[in-house]
Motif scaffolding. Sequence first.
Motif, PDB file in Angstrom:
ATOM      1  N   ARG A  95       0.929  -1.150  -0.051  1.00 11.47           N
ATOM      2  CA  ARG A  95       0.138  -0.121   0.002  1.00 11.47           C
ATOM      3  C   ARG A  95       0.871   1.341  -0.063  1.00 11.47           C
ATOM      4  O   ARG A  95       0.329   2.568  -0.334  1.00 11.47           O
ATOM      5  CB  ARG A  95      -0.950  -0.112   1.284  1.00 11.47           C
ATOM      6  N   ARG A  96       2.219   1.133   0.192  1.00 16.54           N
ATOM      7  CA  ARG A  96       2.896   2.386   0.069  1.00 16.54           C
ATOM      8  C   ARG A  96       3.273   2.812  -1.245  1.00 16.54           C
ATOM      9  O   ARG A  96       3.892   3.976  -1.423  1.00 16.54           O
ATOM     10  CB  ARG A  96       4.401   1.975   0.835  1.00 16.54           C
ATOM     11  N   SER A  97       3.262   1.917  -2.118  1.00 14.04           N
ATOM     12  CA  SER A  97       3.376   2.325  -3.420  1.00 14.04           C
ATOM     13  C   SER A  97       2.305   2.076  -4.376  1.00 14.04           C
ATOM     14  O   SER A  97       1.337   1.422  -4.157  1.00 14.04           O
ATOM     15  CB  SER A  97       4.835   1.256  -4.054  1.00 14.04           C
ATOM     16  N   SER A  98       2.415   2.810  -5.619  1.00 10.02           N
ATOM     17  CA  SER A  98       1.527   2.899  -6.570  1.00 10.02           C
ATOM     18  C   SER A  98       1.981   1.966  -7.821  1.00 10.02           C
ATOM     19  O   SER A  98       3.191   1.906  -8.230  1.00 10.02           O
ATOM     20  CB  SER A  98       1.040   4.194  -7.075  1.00 10.02           C
ATOM     21  N   LEU A  99       0.938   1.103  -8.734  1.00  9.20           N
ATOM     22  CA  LEU A  99       1.330   0.723  -9.978  1.00  9.20           C
ATOM     23  C   LEU A  99       1.153   1.750 -10.717  1.00  9.20           C
ATOM     24  O   LEU A  99       0.005   2.441 -10.884  1.00  9.20           O
ATOM     25  CB  LEU A  99       0.611  -0.379 -10.087  1.00  9.20           C
ATOM     26  N   LEU A 100       2.003   1.844 -11.875  1.00  7.01           N
ATOM     27  CA  LEU A 100       1.773   2.916 -13.127  1.00  7.01           C
ATOM     28  C   LEU A 100       1.291   2.160 -14.151  1.00  7.01           C
ATOM     29  O   LEU A 100       1.956   0.964 -14.674  1.00  7.01           O
ATOM     30  CB  LEU A 100       3.179   3.371 -13.311  1.00  7.01           C
ATOM     31  N   VAL A 101       0.267   2.787 -14.999  1.00  5.46           N
ATOM     32  CA  VAL A 101      -0.278   2.093 -16.290  1.00  5.46           C
ATOM     33  C   VAL A 101      -0.515   3.328 -17.101  1.00  5.46           C
ATOM     34  O   VAL A 101      -0.840   4.388 -16.668  1.00  5.46           O
ATOM     35  CB  VAL A 101      -1.780   1.478 -15.856  1.00  5.46           C
ATOM     36  N   LEU A 102      -0.391   2.811 -18.631  1.00  3.82           N
ATOM     37  CA  LEU A 102      -0.691   3.974 -19.452  1.00  3.82           C
ATOM     38  C   LEU A 102      -2.224   3.915 -19.400  1.00  3.82           C
ATOM     39  O   LEU A 102      -2.882   3.187 -19.390  1.00  3.82           O
ATOM     40  CB  LEU A 102      -0.027   3.453 -20.724  1.00  3.82           C
ATOM     41  N   THR A 103      -2.422   5.082 -19.816  1.00  3.78           N
ATOM     42  CA  THR A 103      -4.003   5.505 -20.194  1.00  3.78           C
ATOM     43  C   THR A 103      -4.238   5.222 -21.669  1.00  3.78           C
ATOM     44  O   THR A 103      -3.136   5.018 -22.468  1.00  3.78           O
ATOM     45  CB  THR A 103      -4.409   7.049 -19.896  1.00  3.78           C
ATOM     46  N   ASP A 104      -5.236   5.318 -22.379  1.00  5.95           N
ATOM     47  CA  ASP A 104      -5.316   5.044 -23.556  1.00  5.95           C
ATOM     48  C   ASP A 104      -4.877   6.169 -24.433  1.00  5.95           C
ATOM     49  O   ASP A 104      -4.285   5.939 -25.645  1.00  5.95           O
ATOM     50  CB  ASP A 104      -6.991   4.901 -24.034  1.00  5.95           C
ATOM     51  N   ASP A 105      -5.151   7.330 -23.831  1.00  5.56           N
ATOM     52  CA  ASP A 105      -4.408   8.557 -24.549  1.00  5.56           C
ATOM     53  C   ASP A 105      -2.742   8.079 -24.516  1.00  5.56           C
ATOM     54  O   ASP A 105      -1.805   8.563 -25.566  1.00  5.56           O
ATOM     55  CB  ASP A 105      -4.417   9.896 -23.931  1.00  5.56           C
ATOM     56  N   GLY A 106      -2.428   7.755 -23.550  1.00  2.00           N
ATOM     57  CA  GLY A 106      -0.896   7.453 -23.427  1.00  2.00           C
ATOM     58  C   GLY A 106      -0.330   6.254 -24.287  1.00  2.00           C
ATOM     59  O   GLY A 106       0.807   6.481 -24.916  1.00  2.00           O
ATOM     60  N   VAL A 107      -1.221   5.228 -24.624  1.00  2.00           N
ATOM     61  CA  VAL A 107      -0.768   4.245 -25.399  1.00  2.00           C
ATOM     62  C   VAL A 107      -0.803   4.889 -26.716  1.00  2.00           C
ATOM     63  O   VAL A 107      -0.075   4.445 -27.539  1.00  2.00           O
ATOM     64  CB  VAL A 107      -1.933   3.002 -25.329  1.00  2.00           C
ATOM     65  N   ARG A 108      -1.859   5.526 -27.327  1.00  2.00           N
ATOM     66  CA  ARG A 108      -1.615   6.049 -28.433  1.00  2.00           C
ATOM     67  C   ARG A 108      -0.498   7.077 -28.809  1.00  2.00           C
ATOM     68  O   ARG A 108       0.056   7.032 -29.842  1.00  2.00           O
ATOM     69  CB  ARG A 108      -2.966   7.219 -28.879  1.00  2.00           C
ATOM     70  N   LEU A 109      -0.376   7.907 -27.848  1.00  2.00           N
ATOM     71  CA  LEU A 109       0.969   8.822 -27.776  1.00  2.00           C
ATOM     72  C   LEU A 109       2.276   7.862 -28.262  1.00  2.00           C
ATOM     73  O   LEU A 109       3.109   8.274 -28.941  1.00  2.00           O
ATOM     74  CB  LEU A 109       1.095   9.635 -26.573  1.00  2.00           C
ATOM     75  N   VAL A 110       2.659   7.237 -27.191  1.00  2.00           N
ATOM     76  CA  VAL A 110       3.838   6.179 -27.104  1.00  2.00           C
ATOM     77  C   VAL A 110       3.860   5.454 -28.588  1.00  2.00           C
ATOM     78  O   VAL A 110       4.963   5.498 -28.908  1.00  2.00           O
ATOM     79  CB  VAL A 110       4.083   5.240 -26.077  1.00  2.00           C
ATOM     80  N   ASP A 111       2.743   4.937 -28.885  1.00  2.00           N
ATOM     81  CA  ASP A 111       2.893   4.028 -30.192  1.00  2.00           C
ATOM     82  C   ASP A 111       3.214   4.958 -31.545  1.00  2.00           C
ATOM     83  O   ASP A 111       4.011   4.749 -31.987  1.00  2.00           O
ATOM     84  CB  ASP A 111       1.379   3.664 -30.536  1.00  2.00           C
ATOM     85  N   ALA A 112       2.701   6.228 -31.485  1.00  2.00           N
ATOM     86  CA  ALA A 112       2.819   7.184 -32.572  1.00  2.00           C
ATOM     87  C   ALA A 112       4.251   7.842 -32.374  1.00  2.00           C
ATOM     88  O   ALA A 112       5.179   7.848 -33.156  1.00  2.00           O
ATOM     89  CB  ALA A 112       1.972   8.634 -32.399  1.00  2.00           C
ATOM     90  N   ALA A 113       4.901   7.995 -31.103  1.00  2.00           N
ATOM     91  CA  ALA A 113       6.073   8.499 -31.100  1.00  2.00           C
ATOM     92  C   ALA A 113       7.148   7.698 -31.166  1.00  2.00           C
ATOM     93  O   ALA A 113       8.449   7.848 -31.741  1.00  2.00           O
ATOM     94  CB  ALA A 113       6.236   9.016 -29.468  1.00  2.00           C
TER      95      ALA A 113
END
Length: 158
Positions: A95-113
């Motif tokens: 509970r002291r840490s968070s898991l990081l996930v891409l949003t749909d916008d993040g997926v689209r951005l990284v795919d294009a980039a």
Amino acid sequence: MASKSKGPLPDPRVLFADLVRCETRLYNALNDRLRERHGIVTSQYEFLHHLREHPGSRVADLAAEFAIGIGATSKGIDRLERHGWVARQPNPADRRSSLLVLTDDGVRLVDAAQRTFTERVTELVEGTLGRTRAAAVAEALALLRTALEHDQIGMPTG
């Protein structure tokens, strides 16, 4: 690791300067192209790409991967989160840490980039060195990186 080369060893100062200046210039060239086409810089692209390939990573995982401090990594993730490209989710195992996930916008951005990134790196490295030399440089750098990471050399303390 002993060198297999029969010629003289390169001057360590020149080797270091060449490695660092090449890295800086490549990074800056990628910053320029990614900013121009996608509104992000290389460090943002690298975080997004890592999260796409390793969903559920923690800030500490990114810090270790990129050999940077946890504070700087957290601030970088905060910026990506403000843009809506990354979300933090509770870590059920800690509970002291968070898991990081891409949003749909993040997926689209990284795919294009990624297309832009690959095109620019290929243009700069293979375009200058040719395929055979670029492959040899990649092999040598991978060997060096593996040794440094194995021995945990150059890891930040905080």
